[in-house]
Design an enzyme around this catalytic site. Structure first.
Site, PDB file in Angstrom:
ATOM      1  N   VAL A 183     -36.738 -11.333 -11.444  1.00  9.27           N
ATOM      2  CA  VAL A 183     -36.395 -10.621 -12.681  1.00  9.27           C
ATOM      3  C   VAL A 183     -37.195 -11.182 -13.850  1.00  9.27           C
ATOM      4  CG1 VAL A 183     -34.552 -10.156 -14.334  1.00  9.27           C
ATOM      5  CG2 VAL A 183     -34.096 -10.004 -11.886  1.00  9.27           C
ATOM      6  N   HIS A 184     -37.326 -12.498 -13.904  1.00  5.33           N
ATOM      7  CA  HIS A 184     -38.063 -13.169 -14.971  1.00  5.33           C
ATOM      8  C   HIS A 184     -39.538 -12.741 -14.977  1.00  5.33           C
ATOM      9  CE1 HIS A 184     -39.277 -16.245 -17.786  1.00  5.33           C
ATOM     10  NE2 HIS A 184     -40.073 -16.825 -16.892  1.00  5.33           N
TER      11      HIS A 184
END
Length: 240
Positions: free
Chosen positions: A186-187
């Site tokens: 996600v990052h």
């Protein structure tokens, strides 16, 4: 309620190209970027060596580290390296990752953010709620991973824990690793999705337009701060 100041050491405004980009914003110092990339590298090595030991189908990954025995030896040390690296990031950025009233407004409008209408979002400081969530969850998970890792580190701590404790630690360690990898994905996605974010972490600087679009409150705070009342002329790579 007054807004909390979300500026850290190294943040500044600089003069840019008067035609293309009059103002450039220093977002990350050289030391912060080195800290970040060393930590990211440690995470990748830790994940690869961990996957190699996680399931027989992934055992071929041990070839990256010289075989199974070497993989078992270096994996916990990669964990120690990640812990120390993130500790450096935590000490740099924990204050600007604390909850602020702007985070509540951002969270209430997250549907607008997910729809891609970031221009309609409330102003945020140096980091938005999602970035802060990644920061704190990674911190919590790294503590869990280092704790459970110690329990199952037979070479140094095997004599201090029971078999049942080791079994529980292995289970928690495995679940934590999967969650950490998901958060990392996600990052990384967010870094590429918000165009210019990767440039900030590589070069340390962003355009004034980028800062105005993504972190407007932070930009306003920079513009009001004493050290940026007069936009400075760049003298080299930003450092702490």
């Amino acid at each position: 309620m007054s807004e909390r100041r979300e500026v850290v050491k190294g943040d500044a405004l600089e003069k840019g190209d008067p035609v293309v980009e009059p103002v450039v914003v220093v977002r990350y110092s050289t030391a912060a970027r080195i800290n970040h990339w060393l930590t990211a590298g440690g995470f990748v090595l830790l994940a690869l060596s961990g996957f190699a030991l996680f399931h027989p189908s992934l055992y071929w990954l041990t070839g990256l580290f010289g075989g199974g025995q070497w993989t078992r030896t270096v994996h916990p040390w990669f964990g120690v390296f990640l812990f120390l690296g993130f500790t450096g990031l935590f000490l740099r950025f924990w204050r600007v990752n604390l909850w602020s009233p702007a985070d509540g407004s951002w969270l209430k409008n997250i549907h607008t953010f997910l729809a891609g209408d970031e221009d309609k979002m409330p102003e945020v400081g140096r980091f938005n709620f999602a970035q802060k969530a990644v920061f704190w969850w990674m911190g919590i998970l790294i503590l869990i991973m280092i704790g459970t890792g110690v329990v199952i580190w037979e070479q140094y701590f095997g004599a201090y824990t029971t078999l049942d404790q080791k079994r529980i630690a292995v289970l928690v360690h495995s679940i934590g690793a999967i969650v950490m990898v998901c958060i990392l994905i996600v990052h990384i996605y967010g870094a590429f999705w918000a165009r210019g974010t990767m440039t900030a972490m590589v070069k340390g600087k962003v355009s004034g337009g980028w800062a105005f679009k993504h972190h407007r409150m932070w930009l306003r705070q920079l513009a009001r701060s004493d050290k940026t009342n007069h936009v400075r002329t760049p003298t080299g790579t930003p450092a702490e």
